[in-house]
Every structure is written in C-alpha cells, then in structure tokens.
Design an enzyme around this catalytic site. Structure first.
Site, PDB file in Angstrom:
ATOM      1  N   SER A  93     -10.794  11.370  -6.146  1.00 60.31           N
ATOM      2  CA  SER A  93     -11.629  12.079  -6.028  1.00 60.31           C
ATOM      3  C   SER A  93     -12.419  12.974  -7.546  1.00 60.31           C
ATOM      4  CB  SER A  93     -10.385  12.977  -5.975  1.00 60.31           C
ATOM      5  OG  SER A  93     -11.001  14.543  -6.091  1.00 60.31           O
ATOM      6  N   TYR A 115     -19.124  14.333  -4.399  1.00 61.30           N
ATOM      7  CA  TYR A 115     -19.794  15.144  -3.867  1.00 61.30           C
ATOM      8  C   TYR A 115     -21.285  14.922  -4.529  1.00 61.30           C
ATOM      9  CZ  TYR A 115     -15.176  16.795  -1.993  1.00 61.30           C
ATOM     10  OH  TYR A 115     -13.967  17.263  -0.949  1.00 61.30           O
ATOM     11  N   THR A 141     -18.517  12.389   0.515  1.00 66.63           N
ATOM     12  CA  THR A 141     -17.571  13.595   1.111  1.00 66.63           C
ATOM     13  C   THR A 141     -18.737  14.761   2.169  1.00 66.63           C
ATOM     14  OG1 THR A 141     -15.843  13.240  -0.021  1.00 66.63           O
ATOM     15  CG2 THR A 141     -16.195  15.774   1.247  1.00 66.63           C
ATOM     16  N   LYS A 206     -17.880  10.067   4.609  1.00 67.73           N
ATOM     17  CA  LYS A 206     -16.428  10.709   4.405  1.00 67.73           C
ATOM     18  C   LYS A 206     -16.340  11.775   5.587  1.00 67.73           C
ATOM     19  CE  LYS A 206     -12.060  11.702   2.504  1.00 67.73           C
ATOM     20  NZ  LYS A 206     -12.082  13.406   2.250  1.00 67.73           N
ATOM     21  N   HIS A 230     -10.927  16.424   6.579  1.00 65.77           N
ATOM     22  CA  HIS A 230     -10.682  16.597   5.327  1.00 65.77           C
ATOM     23  C   HIS A 230      -8.886  17.171   5.087  1.00 65.77           C
ATOM     24  CE1 HIS A 230     -12.825  17.652   1.311  1.00 65.77           C
ATOM     25  NE2 HIS A 230     -11.972  17.746   1.354  1.00 65.77           N
TER      26      HIS A 230
END
Ligand SMILES: Cc1cc2nc3c(=O)[nH]c(=O)nc-3n(C[C@H](O)[C@H](O)[C@H](O)COP(=O)(O)O)c2cc1C
Ligand SMILES: CCCCC(=O)C(=O)O
Length: 335
Positions: A93, A115, A141, A206, A230
């Site tokens: 992440s 992100y 994402t 994603k 998510h």
C-alpha cells in the site's frame, strides 16, 4: 484478535456507511455453488500460473492494505517475509508504515499501489522510488476520488496513526516531511496513462466494476484490471465484486489479466472467481488477521492454508490446472 486494539480492529474490519457492500461481497459468494466434474483422473492439481510474465505458485495474491504496523510491530516486513516464503506477490500500500526499500530488502515479489497525487512531480518521485526499490508492477487505485465514510472510525475517533507510525513512503524528498495522502476527484484516464512517461512498470487499475471501464482500460493500453470495491470501504451500496466479474471478463475478452478482490476467504471462492473469468484473486483482511495474530508466521499460515484449500477444491472439482475451471463450474442458487 489478541493484542489488536479494538479501534484498530474496527479500522481493519470496517467499511463505508451501512457496510452493505462489505456484507454483499461475502453474500454474493454464498449465492454461488460449484457443479463439480468427476473421474477426470487429475492427479494432484497444479494451481500455478504465469501473471504479467512471472511464474507464481498459485492464484492468491496479497491486496494492498494500509498501516500493517498497527497489526504487528514487524508490520509490512513480516507480511513481505510471508509473501516471499510462500512465493506470492505482496501489493504494498502507498499507506504502508514501512519504507518500500526495507520491504523490498526481504526479497519478496512486490507490486506497489498508488493513489496518484495532484502534485505530479511528487507522484513521479513516488513511482521512481518504488521502481528503484524493485517493485514489478504499479497498481493504481481508481475507486477513491474521495474518501469513503467509515462510520466505525468516526465513532471511534480514529483519525491519525499513533505516535511513532507514519506513512513512510509519503516523505517529501525536498523537505523530509511526511505528506498527507490526497484523494483526487480530478483524476482521469489521461492521468493514469501519463504514468507511462515516468515508469516502465506494468500498470493495473484497481477498483473497476463496470464493464465499460474495463474496456476503456484495455483501449488505453493498460496491463490489467482489478475488479474491486475496496472491500466495501469506499462506495457503500456498490455491487459485490463476484457479481461484477462476469461482465468485466466478457468486456476484456482475455486481452489483459482480470483480477478480483473482496470477500475471498476459501478455496471455493478462489475457484469460483477463476471459473467466472479472473486470472487471479487478492485477499485483504485475512492477511491483516494473520499478521495481528502471529506476524510472519500468522500471514504465512493464512496464505498456506488458502493455497492448500485451492488445491483441494480443484481436486474435488476435477480440475488438474487453472485452465480446467470453466464458467459452467459455477451455478447461482436462490438465497
Ligand atoms: C484495512 C484496509 C486497508 C486498505 N488499504 C488500502 C490501500 O491503502 N489501498 C488500496 O488500494 N486498497 C486498500 N484496501 C482495499 C484492499 O486492497 C482490498 O480491495 C480489499 O481489502 C479486499 O477485500 P477483502 O478485505 O474482503 O479481502 C484496504 C482494505 C483494508 C481492509
Ligand atoms: C489514507 C489511507 C488509505 C487507506 C485505504 O485505502 C483504506 O483504508 O481503505
């Protein structure tokens, strides 16, 4: 979960709003049943596959989840060691609590979740940093133009990481300070495609649920889509991922890999997703529970048990390889 602060457990377990989509991900798997084949003389099934050019021992990867050091002091390093020792991919992440370089030092196969930030130079820096550390794919994402409303966290007043923990990869190279992650409502397809100018890594998006978006990802030359809501943490009321998958797979027509996450807990779920057109799946919360319960060993236990369950379910379905999981293996039943 021994040792896990209830506030942090709520952060991990929870979703947005009423948590309808959290429940829907699991309930949708529960409406599907397998119609196994018999006497296929499969021997011991081989769940191996090739994904983005890499040979993997099985179709279960680790989804990106934030803040592993809330679950265990060894944090992402423990998760990465378990990934390394079981041969799977850890998607790190962007909100990891360990620098990507230290995670990469474990020798695990890593993807990096991003992100994209409104500050394009900082985004480029992040991508370059991850690529230099040795990650082999970028997972962008796209289901988070704004942050979901996590009501457990609001009730608990969980706003900030405890003292001593930070998002280590958000360190600004100029000032040395940790930046906040910005969810960017202005993000568009062009921004994702523009990442190609900074990196040679394959790019997966994603958080795709609509088949038209999956087709757009193919048209834009991206390298994979991850069917995901998510884990129910963003749009409460979003469709369950296993329900969204068939139309996405039909739109993609095998041109790029389609992965899925959300509610995958058992070998039967993995096999169901693959029969419905996924190349592989990812798991989020089960890894966090394993991490909280036992660090590296806990995560390795979760991954190993699920891998063995996939092999068992393949045998029970008459499948020798992942290619033997056709759509007619899955039947929908009344709830
Ligand atoms: C505690 C937690 C943190 C997460 N953090 C991220 C994240 O930083 N980036 C991201 O793209 N997805 C994040 N996700 C979503 C997961 O990647 C994944 O989509 C989801 O957990 C899959 O569902 P499952 O938990 O039912 O397996 C997070 C999920 C959880 C539970
Ligand atoms: C700013 C951290 C975002 C983590 C995330 O994506 C999640 O909690 O679902």
């Amino acid at each position: 979960m021994a040792g896990l602060d209830p506030v942090h457990r709520d952060f991990f377990a929870g979703g947005a709003g009423e948590e309808r989509t959290v429940r829907a991900n699991a309930a949708a798997f529960d409406r599907l049943r397998l119609l196994p084949r018999v006497l296929r003389a499969t021997g011991t099934p081989d769940p191996g596959l090739t994904l983005l050019g890499a040979a993997l021992p099985g179709p279960v990867l680790i989804a990106p989840t934030a803040f592993h050091r809330l679950a265990h002091p060894d944090g992402e390093v423990a998760t990465a060691r378990a990934a390394r020792d079981t041969g799977t991919v850890l998607t790190v992440s962007m909100a990891a609590t360990t620098p990507i370089e230290r995670i990469a030092d474990t020798g695990a196969r890593l993807w990096f979740q991003l992100y994209p930030q409104p500050d394009r130079d900082f985004t480029a820096h992040l991508v370059e940093r991850a690529e230099a550390a040795g990650v082999t794919a970028l997972v962008v994402t796209v289901d988070s133009p704004v942050f979901g409303r996590r009501e457990r966290d609001l009730r608990n007043g969980f706003l900030d990481l405890p003292a001593g923990l930070v998002c280590e990869n958000l360190r600004d190279p100029a000032t040395g300070r940790i930046r906040d992650i910005v969810m960017d409502p202005s993000l568009g397809w062009d921004d994702v495609v523009r990442l190609r100018t900074t990196t040679r890594l394959p790019i997966l998006v994603k958080g795709v649920l609509h088949p038209a978006d999956a087709a757009e990802a193919v048209a834009r030359g991206l390298d994979g889509v991850i069917v995901s809501n998510h884990g129910g943490r963003q749009l409460d009321g979003a469709v369950a991922t296993i329900d969204a998958l068939p139309a996405v797979a039909a739109a993609v027509r095998g041109r790029i890999p389609v992965l899925l996450d959300g509610g995958v807990r058992r070998g039967a779920d993995v096999v169901t997703a693959l029969a419905r057109g996924a190349s592989a799946v990812l798991i989020g919360r089960p890894v966090l529970w394993g991490l909280a319960a036992g660090g590296r060993d806990g995560v390795a236990g979760v991954l190993t048990e699920l891998h063995e369950d996939v092999v068992r379910v393949m045998a029970l379905c008459g499948a020798a390889t992942l290619a033997d999981l056709p759509p007619d293996l899955v039947r929908e039943v009344r709830p």
